[in-house]
Enzyme design. Structure first.
Site, PDB file in Angstrom:
ATOM      1  N   ASP A 280       0.867  -1.172   0.000  1.00  0.00           N
ATOM      2  CA  ASP A 280       0.000   0.000   0.000  1.00  0.00           C
ATOM      3  C   ASP A 280       0.908   1.227   0.000  1.00  0.00           C
ATOM      4  OD1 ASP A 280      -2.109   1.727  -0.050  1.00  0.00           O
ATOM      5  OD2 ASP A 280      -3.189   0.831   1.621  1.00  0.00           O
TER       6      ASP A 280
HETATM    7  C1  BGC Z   1      -5.088   3.363   0.048  1.00  0.00           C
HETATM    8  C2  BGC Z   1      -5.188   2.439  -1.149  1.00  0.00           C
HETATM    9  C3  BGC Z   1      -5.000   3.253  -2.408  1.00  0.00           C
HETATM   10  C4  BGC Z   1      -3.701   4.024  -2.352  1.00  0.00           C
HETATM   11  C5  BGC Z   1      -3.518   4.933  -3.550  1.00  0.00           C
HETATM   12  C6  BGC Z   1      -3.828   4.192   0.025  1.00  0.00           C
HETATM   13  O1  BGC Z   1      -3.832   5.140   1.041  1.00  0.00           O
HETATM   14  O2  BGC Z   1      -5.159   2.604   1.233  1.00  0.00           O
HETATM   15  O3  BGC Z   1      -6.441   1.805  -1.170  1.00  0.00           O
HETATM   16  O4  BGC Z   1      -5.059   2.398  -3.521  1.00  0.00           O
HETATM   17  O5  BGC Z   1      -3.704   4.851  -1.200  1.00  0.00           O
HETATM   18  O6  BGC Z   1      -4.519   5.907  -3.565  1.00  0.00           O
END
Ligand code: BGC
Length: 722
Positions: A280
């Site tokens: 993530d």
């Molecule tokens: C989120 C993800 C997301 C990523 C990019 C993260 O903070 O948990 O779900 O895909 O950011 O936006």
């Protein structure tokens, strides 16, 4: 309601075995499963693996390490990119969110300005219980992803609605792993069929937003395997999902991005996942060697622990080159199998917000709307009888598509509000008036008092729930976890006022989670859950109110009577031990009735279930139980019913859920029409997880129950597995 039918069958099945759900040798039910590489690689795996061998020979260690990370925090040309090496034909990934449509990077100041379709949120789409529709949504989102130059979509969100207060419930497919897995597979197939890589996220147990970057979820192996991983396994093994995103949080003491039991042992070794794992974004990685050894292939969205530190770790003898090669192989495999080199996504505005994507958003919103109450068949509203209809409420004219930042950051050209949808209905005899504001002046109150029907729009918004915590110095992305189970205070107060003025109240609820309806539910004529219904929500709601569409949404979450029926929600805790059951399994287990049960939803017609039979079969080498029953539309008009099948062991020595969802089927029936429905339940769905032994189907009696929701299972068959 028909009288319950109980039939007893003795079914002789193959000797129940302890088995591992591995992809390569033996599936849970003993059937041989094909090599996952063949399903993973659209272009044929042999050629791709040879090309990767050649590339691995040609790349330097520095180049390999560079392929293992994203390029920059800030999107480049509108997408988040991983390293490309054009001179060697390596295209890199071009990523965008997300679960309700294409967005994410476009909300940042460097926006490329693209506008895309905000679909109803995933929990709404799960309420359709309609795999085919979800496949089409996946394909439509993928088309728009390609249209803004993205080849990798950061969706679907495969965590569960573990608790009503979890901030990201709107991004997930409800509380049940079977339903979430079925709908998730359909989405993945839709996305990947368009040549875009889908990313199942956040692996695993990302259910708390306020402490998401650090919280340690302690989940015993059986609970983890049975309740929180099956939907991920399904998108890996049945959906052939291209990528997995590890969660920010810790699971059983290790951050998910460096969690060897999770990434290496379960995902890659046991499930045979041939794709790549990305972290993530930004705050999801911690230590170089532990992550590399655990199975994290790609660090997003810029290098912190991968890149140069990988080179050093190899040079210092802490990491074998073969490990680096394995990560790079997986990254290249995804890029080549999805032809990111030869068939790249090229920005093309004509693919965005097309008539088809908008029409699909409306169709899905219409089918997701869930009728929760309809006293005396108050709805549908008549189109021919002239009545005075007044629309009020804080959400009546709000473009309420749910969270609008981060993973949910979709920006659309037009969002049809409830007011716009209703006022567009010039084909009805009634007068429709929207009265904005707080109803403080006497004239507005008089309008509400005098109306034949008052429609009140209340519920949740991005102020109440959404993606949450980020690290300083940035501010939080969104609201994070919810603070209360009830309506926001001002909405509750508004509703109370309106209920005092008129008896004919129809409540339209919006939100991504269960809401405490108990204080006012009985005082209304009708209640519709519209979720966050996307760009066409206002039209979809009007279609259902006036009966152009017969509501067919069914709750993918339970609405408990009170939060004290659930495990307390520890939104500030840094460690949380998950109790054995959540959702309907917990309520069932504790003998507690919900306010509204999982699977529930009314229709403008009625359905009758009868004549259930069950027999064992072998289908494609797998043991199944084939359930056959009759479904009859006994009401006044055509409608869609979702028949649900639950199973539970009877008097088993092994503790387990009273019942769990193991199948469902949908039928569209004219008034008076009946049909025979067949649902095949794989015997593997009856297995429990035994630490040390794996998945085990215990011999003994099982109840298979059929009906319209988990609390109304009129038909049941008992089978004995020998
Ligand atoms: C989120 C993800 C997301 C990523 C990019 C993260 O903070 O948990 O779900 O895909 O950011 O936006």
């Amino acid at each position: 309601m028909p009288a319950p039918t109980h039939r007893s069958h003795v079914v002789r099945l193959l000797a129940p075995c302890a088995f591992a759900v591995t992809a390569l040798s033996c599936s849970s039910d003993g059937a041989t499963v094909i090599d996952p590489l063949d399903t993973y690689c659209l272009t044929g795996s042999a050629d791709v693996e040879e090309r990767i061998d050649a590339l691995l020979d040609a790349l330097t260690l520095e180049e390999k390490a560079s392929l293992m990370h994203g390029v920059a925090i800030v999107p480049i040309d509108g997408t988040w990119q991983s390293t490309s090496i054009p001179a060697k034909g390596i295209p890199g990934f071009h990523m965008l969110d997300g679960p309700k449509g294409v967005g994410g990077a476009s909300t940042l100041p460097v926006a490329n300005g693209a506008k895309t379709t905000a679909f109803p949120v995933p929990v709404a789409r799960s309420a359709t219980w309609n795999r085919e529709l979800e496949r089409r949504v996946g394909a439509a989102i993928a088309q728009e992803a390609r249209g803004v130059g993205a080849d990798t979509l950061l969706a679907p969100g495969m965590n569960l609605a573990w608790h009503p207060l979890s901030g990201r419930n709107q991004e997930y497919y409800g509380e049940d792993p079977f339903l979430a897995g079925e709908i998730g597979v359909a989405f993945v197939q839709g996305v990947q069929g368009m040549g875009v890589i889908a990313t199942a996220k956040h692996f695993a147990a990302n259910h708390i937003e306020d402490t998401r970057l650090d919280v340690n979820a302690i989940i015993d192996q059986r609970t983890l395997r049975e309740n929180f991983l099956p939907q991920f396994r399904k998108v890996v093994q049945e959906g052939a999902v291209g990528a997995i995103m590890s969660a920010y949080n810790q699971l059983n003491g290790a951050y998910c991005a460096e969690n060897k039991p999770l990434l290496r042992e379960i995902l890659k070794d046991e499930w045979g996942f041939p794709g790549f794992v990305m972290s993530d974004f930004l705050w999801g990685t911690h230590n170089t060697v532990p992550s590399a050894l655990a199975g994290l292939d790609l660090e997003m969205q810029s290098p912190r622990i991968y890149g140069e530190p990988i080179v050093r770790a190899v040079e210092d003898g802490e990491l074998e080159l073969s490990h680096v090669d394995e990560h790079v192989r997986r990254i290249l495999r995804a890029q080549l199998c999805y032809e990111l080199d030869s068939n790249p996504a090229v920005p093309d505005e004509s693919k965005l917000e097309t008539d088809e994507t908008i029409a699909l958003a409306r169709a899905v919103a219409t089918k997701s709307i869930t009728l929760l109450r309809n006293q005396g068949d108050f709805l549908p509203l008549s189109k021919s009888r002239a009545e005075s209809i007044v629309l009020v409420g804080p959400l009546a004219d709000l473009e309420n598509i749910g969270a609008t930042r981060g993973s949910s950051g979709v920006i659309s050209s037009e969002v049809v509000t409830i007011a716009e949808g209703l006022l567009a209905r010039t084909d009805v005899a009634s007068t429709i008036e929207f009265v904005p504001g707080d109803l403080i002046n006497a004239e507005d109150r008089a309008k509400v008092t005098a109306a034949d029907v008052v429609i009140v729009a209340v519920g949740l918004t991005e102020e109440d729930e959404g993606e949450g915590q980020v690290r300083a110095p940035l501010t939080a992305i969104g609201a994070g976890d919810r603070e209360t189970y009830g309506l926001p205070e001002d909405h509750a107060a508004f509703l109370t006022n309106v209920l005092a003025l008129n008896e004919n109240i129809v409540v339209i609820l919006e939100g991504g989670s269960a809401i405490d309806l108990s204080p006012w539910f009985e005082d209304t004529r009708a209640v519709l859950m519209a979720w966050y219904p996307g760009v066409q929500g206002g039209h979809a709601i009007a279609d259902v109110l006036f009966g152009d569409a017969n509501p067919s949404g069914r709750l993918p979450i339970s609405f408990p009577r009170t939060l004290s029926d659930l495990q307390p929600f520890p939104d500030q805790a840094l460690e949380v031990t998950y109790e054995r059951y959540h959702g309907y399994q917990r309520l069932d287990r504790n003998g507690v009735s919900p306010f509204l049960p999982f699977g529930f939803g009314l229709s403008y017609t009625t359905f009758d279930y009868s004549t259930l039979t069950a027999e064992s079969q072998t289908e494609g080498g797998a043991e199944i139980i084939r359930l056959t029953f009759t479904l009859n539309n006994t009401g006044p008009q055509a409608g869609v019913e979702t028949a649900q099948v639950y199973a539970g062991a009877v008097n088993s020595p092994v503790e387990g859920p009273v019942r769990k969802l193991v199948g469902f089927a949908q039928a569209s029936l004219e008034a008076g029409e009946s049909t025979t429905i067949q649902v095949d339940v794989p015997v593997r769905e009856l297995a429990y997880y035994e630490v040390g032994a794996g998945w085990v189907v215990e011999p003994g009696a099982y109840a298979l129950e059929v009906g319209p929701n988990v609390a109304d299972l009129a038909l049941s068959a008992e089978l004995t597995l020998l």
